[in-house]
Scaffold this active site. Structure first.
Site, short mmCIF file in Angstrom:
data_model
loop_
_atom_site.label_atom_id
_atom_site.label_comp_id
_atom_site.label_asym_id
_atom_site.label_seq_id
_atom_site.Cartn_x
_atom_site.Cartn_y
_atom_site.Cartn_z
N THR A 85 16.82 21.76 -45.82
CA THR A 85 18.31 20.91 -45.24
C THR A 85 16.82 19.69 -44.23
O THR A 85 17.90 18.42 -45.30
CB THR A 85 18.88 21.36 -44.13
OG1 THR A 85 20.29 22.60 -44.73
CG2 THR A 85 20.03 20.64 -43.86
N HIS A 126 15.59 17.42 -47.14
CA HIS A 126 17.28 16.34 -47.53
C HIS A 126 16.66 15.22 -46.10
O HIS A 126 16.86 14.10 -46.56
CB HIS A 126 17.66 17.12 -47.44
CG HIS A 126 18.38 17.69 -48.40
ND1 HIS A 126 18.27 17.76 -50.08
CD2 HIS A 126 19.08 19.62 -48.87
CE1 HIS A 126 18.17 19.27 -50.69
NE2 HIS A 126 18.97 19.65 -49.99
N GLU A 134 16.52 26.35 -37.46
CA GLU A 134 15.66 27.47 -36.86
C GLU A 134 14.61 27.64 -36.38
O GLU A 134 14.01 27.13 -36.21
CB GLU A 134 15.51 27.97 -38.52
CG GLU A 134 16.14 27.99 -39.37
CD GLU A 134 15.28 27.96 -40.45
OE1 GLU A 134 14.66 28.49 -40.29
OE2 GLU A 134 15.87 27.62 -42.18
N CYS A 136 38.61 29.41 -36.72
CA CYS A 136 38.65 29.60 -35.55
C CYS A 136 39.38 30.27 -35.00
O CYS A 136 38.91 32.15 -34.29
CB CYS A 136 38.39 28.60 -35.04
SG CYS A 136 36.32 27.64 -35.26
N ILE A 141 15.91 32.57 -48.50
CA ILE A 141 16.93 33.11 -48.19
C ILE A 141 17.03 33.77 -49.58
O ILE A 141 17.20 35.06 -49.62
CB ILE A 141 18.27 32.22 -48.68
CG1 ILE A 141 17.81 31.65 -47.11
CG2 ILE A 141 19.66 33.12 -48.15
CD1 ILE A 141 19.51 30.50 -47.17
#
Lengths: 348, 348, 348, 348
Positions: A44, A47, A68, A103, A179
């Site tokens: 990300t 990007h 992170e 949620c 990942i």
């Protein structure tokens, strides 16, 4: 405490990034101020750096990216009870609204009004970051310190692997970015019968082998379908974990899946994908799941539990460690595929 | 082929057993005749030997007991396609009726009209045993030969462990007979966060430690509840696997379970048990499962897959190897608790 | 008993059908010979009639088609116990192999070696049909006789509706052929919060309204997405049942689904379909299921149970009743969309 | 607004109750002040009134009881966004801590630190009650007003019925207090194959019949096991919902359950219960669930959806309507079993 700090900043709507002196962020009564110890780079961030179409539609500069990280609590708002100054912490950076249908029914990981720190608000590529108490994660002291900043992508892997039965199942993992590599370790630790890793990039295939995949294949040159059928009595794999986001990878995944198997899709294709639904999903009686983020906070508990067993060796994935101001060099390492997970250290 | 063979026989309705020369059994067009290579002893066989209340109600002598075994196919009926002469096999000894509601809805393991070979029909404590084709299990050549005769109790363990989520969960196993010991190995291989073994018998506790339980406790002297709370932030374990069949073990299991946890009951109590349902099940929002046999044949596939990973070390459980005609000595070893799993070899 | 009978026959590899005098079929020791009372026409039969690409690849003429029927047992093979002469029966026409991985793990409905009576072997468009005992379904006497021949497609609907939670859920059904229409009734009987039916054909929309869908929409002219959002607080429907097999229908289904919802795909698209996986499946955390046939025999028990409640009014779906020899006229009625489910009666 | 109000008060640690003038409660920035329109009486209130052992251990007088109610928002704290003055509301009265393992993994209904308004804090038997915003439930305007105060026990029923598959299943409901009666309606609306109600009290049996149970039996005089076997081909019911909390009821429930069935326990036995685990749970392969409260807030959404279908007729359960100050008379009606659900109206 200092009033200003160094931070990586996306200054305006164009490619690139700057290292800047900015104010240490303010925090409210329900917030935690964390002194960042290490942060890591996600696709990300690339990007955002490249300012591609997705970034143009989502990011409002100026922004400090970075979602992170790990660090030490520097200060807490007056209502905060979950952590105290000096605690070693990480955080779930998807801040759910808490009020929507999702949620309120245990599905906060797919909240429709989620704000991501580091994407929609200033993040962790800085000396300090502010986290709402609800999202802070107090780290178990036994956690290997080097793993503390990569819990976000590890959590994606744990979420995907454990989204269905995995013990005693044959598994194909498509795409061996960080990942996918983590998923190899998680699937093995959870008793997968065999883990087959598929990846076109040579560096990543080497890392997949280091993560102890039972076999590593190159879909652009190997006969993956033939190989999988040979290994599974012609049946196909029980589980496909799609982490490439590539149309060809997705189609291959559906093809090598056994009748009645599971496909969990985590990789994000950049455009619509054509799939033979009749042959590969409907007649197969397949189950296809879209996977998003980390379950709040079931995935975090699972991740902590698996890390405590000591059976997740994630070290091969961390290929580079850089001072945070060398961010741009990190971007180059990612682009060439030389790097997998890069850790950034502020002030070093 | 020989017309007669040596067999262990329960000759009449009283305690004890005999070694006898009996005819090699006949087999029908859908049956497989297996030359027994090894058989193993189950607690059920001890009930039959002792001629206790359960045995008196169920067993119709004369009977050849024995329902755990492996061997080589000696001959097949004319309709049989699943195996051929010379194949190395074991078998599911619960023969389901195939016609009842349970059988026709994927629950053959709880068929109401099940016949058990070795209990309701002549079994494997003999040189030859007859198995219907539907129940034969063709063994993967990679299977360690010493494990081939203990798949029935290993299957009980696999069924129980995998009856719910196990990866990243804390687990207490109550009762460390062979199935409890196997369950330690299976839970660990499937990524349990920690496995706590509870057992009153000292020999069995030693075996539990050899199976690498994270902790082994003696419920008659240790503060199990305190220990478990200490290990789980006061929450309790996620999963309890009850394999003792003792009232106190069951009650302890319900007590150490966390709110929202799972209890899987495999051990068979010999009489009704008083449980504090309000405190330990209802307010806890617990899920309690009765577990029976092995799922046909999902459990067998799972077992085969786990064995092929090489991550199940079951050797400590096999404590004794005897010639089959020394069956009575085996019974004594079981009674004193000195033995765990005993393998019997015909013709040796 | 007669030696010959009238039957609808696909005589050779080209469009069309013939009414012929053929021998009454022979049956084996495990078979049931059924005198057909009524049979009904499925879209598959239209494919066979038209001799389209699918039919050319699958059908080996000469063949008696027909896989939806009811009748009376005329004779049974010597091993048959499930039914006796005179019983009123229907049958599951997917004959699973019983030996493959899927069959041996409770997933016979997706057996890889399935043979379909009426597709791969002579079927029910005749005075008599042969059914293996394993597949016969003895009908509860309370079943409305007019429903007995349509259990195959009703079972598709029950399987699809009950493939996930349905009670208290909002449901969109895409495509209102007979199975879609049945699904309206089943979803309502099972407590769906609301059932929205989408269909481009006017006749079918009228039938959907007669089946008491809460709303019936024409996707080619109505703003379906706007309507669904208006009805669901902008969230989307919980469940989509895709029964059209059209690319546009599938895409619309994924779009109107709520985040975290379920899509069950039963309709068979004739070619690959392009879907926005990122937006409509992955970020949505959707679950997509391929649905095939009827679970053996869980679906049959569910269907019987629902029919016995009397809460399934299926009469609007049965639009035509014809003598079997007027089969070709039935095909015309189907092609123009005038007919939904057509019952055929032999000898009338 | 008035400074004082009438309330039902448990004044001190002894049997009985008083009607008192007390201050209108204060509310904080995250709270909602609701003017009570109607409240209803639960068995818990009878325990408090009688000052039995449970009440002595839990209740700290003085206390305003009452945890079932509806009303109109009178004022909101400054942070409140979920509702506004004038909204018609009810509330989930179990206030979960939000911080424990259960709360953070979607299981707030079994929070270990739950506080119940009306038990642990002043409740709704008054003109005004204070509810935290997180727990307020904004009522759909289409909801029949007479049902608005009984959502708490209706939610218990919905939670229990939908805790597993219910459509096309045979169901036995043991105990026909208000929750058992509601469960009849819910199970029927969700497509249960048949609902058998078991109850010893004659008044309650009459109500069960009015709720349209398929059969109503008196376990103290009827042969329940024989009846159930007769109705289920000797198999037993698929689902047992235990709502009596009586040892005999629980044991009967386990006995009439089919092999492989589900027992959901909601009724709270006052002491440990002896159960034949071997015969009734383990060999049966049964699943037993403890059920507690309502899932937050999945149960509330389900309840709202089912009520909107108009298929829940709950009117027979509401047997009495009283002015709130006649609370003691209500207690007498409950004790004699004459009343089922009693609505109380302040100021009338």
């Amino acid at each position: 405490m200092a009033r200003t700090m160094q931070a990586i900043v996306k200054p305006e709507a164009k490619p690139g990034i700057e290292v800047r002196e900015v104010p240490v962020p303010e925090f409210g009564p329900d917030d935690v101020l964390v002194k960042v110890e290490a942060a890591s780079v996600c696709g990300t961030d690339l990007h955002i750096y490249n300012w591609d179409q997705w970034a143009q539609g989502r990011i409002k500069p100026p922004l400090v990216p970075g979602h992170e990280f790990c660090g030490v609590v520097a200060a807490v708002g007056k209502n905060v009870k979950a952590v105290k100054e000096g605690d070693f912490v990480s955080a779930e950076m998807h801040v759910a609204c808490g009020r929507c249908f999702q949620c309120r029914t245990g599905q906060a990981h797919i909240c429709q009004y989620v704000k991501i720190i580091g994407v929609d608000a200033d993040g962790a590529f800085a000396e300090y970051v502010v986290i709402p108490e609800s999202n802070i994660w107090d780290l178990d002291p036994s956690l290997p310190r080097e793993y503390a900043s990569i819990l976000d992508p590890l959590g994606n892997a744990v979420h995907t692997v454990l989204a269905g039965e995995i013990s005693a199942k044959t598994v194909a993992i498509i795409g061996c970015g960080p990942i996918g590599l983590f998923a190899i370790a998680v699937a093995r630790a959870c008793g997968a019968a065999a883990v087959y890793a598929l990846e076109v990039n040579e560096n990543r295939r080497k890392l997949a082998a280091e993560m102890q995949a039972d076999a590593v294949l190159n879909p652009s040159t190997d006969d993956v379908l033939g190989f999988i059928q040979g290994k599974t009595y012609g049946i196909g794999v029980d589980v496909v974990l799609e982490m490439s986001g590539h149309a060809d990878g997705m189609r291959l995944g559906f093809q090598i899946l056994r009748t009645g198997g599971r496909v969990s899709l985590l990789g994000i294709p950049s455009r619509p994908v054509e799939v033979d639904f009749a042959r590969d999903i409907i007649f197969k009686g397949a189950v296809v799941q879209g996977i998003n983020g980390r379950k709040m906070y079931e995935t975090w508990y699972q991740m902590e539990a698996l890390l405590k067993t000591g059976r997740l060796d994630l070290r091969p994935v961390i290929t580079h460690r850089l001072p945070m101001h060398e961010f741009a060099q990190g971007m180059d390492l990612l682009k060439t595929g030389e790097a997998s997970k890069i850790l950034l250290y502020p002030n070093s």
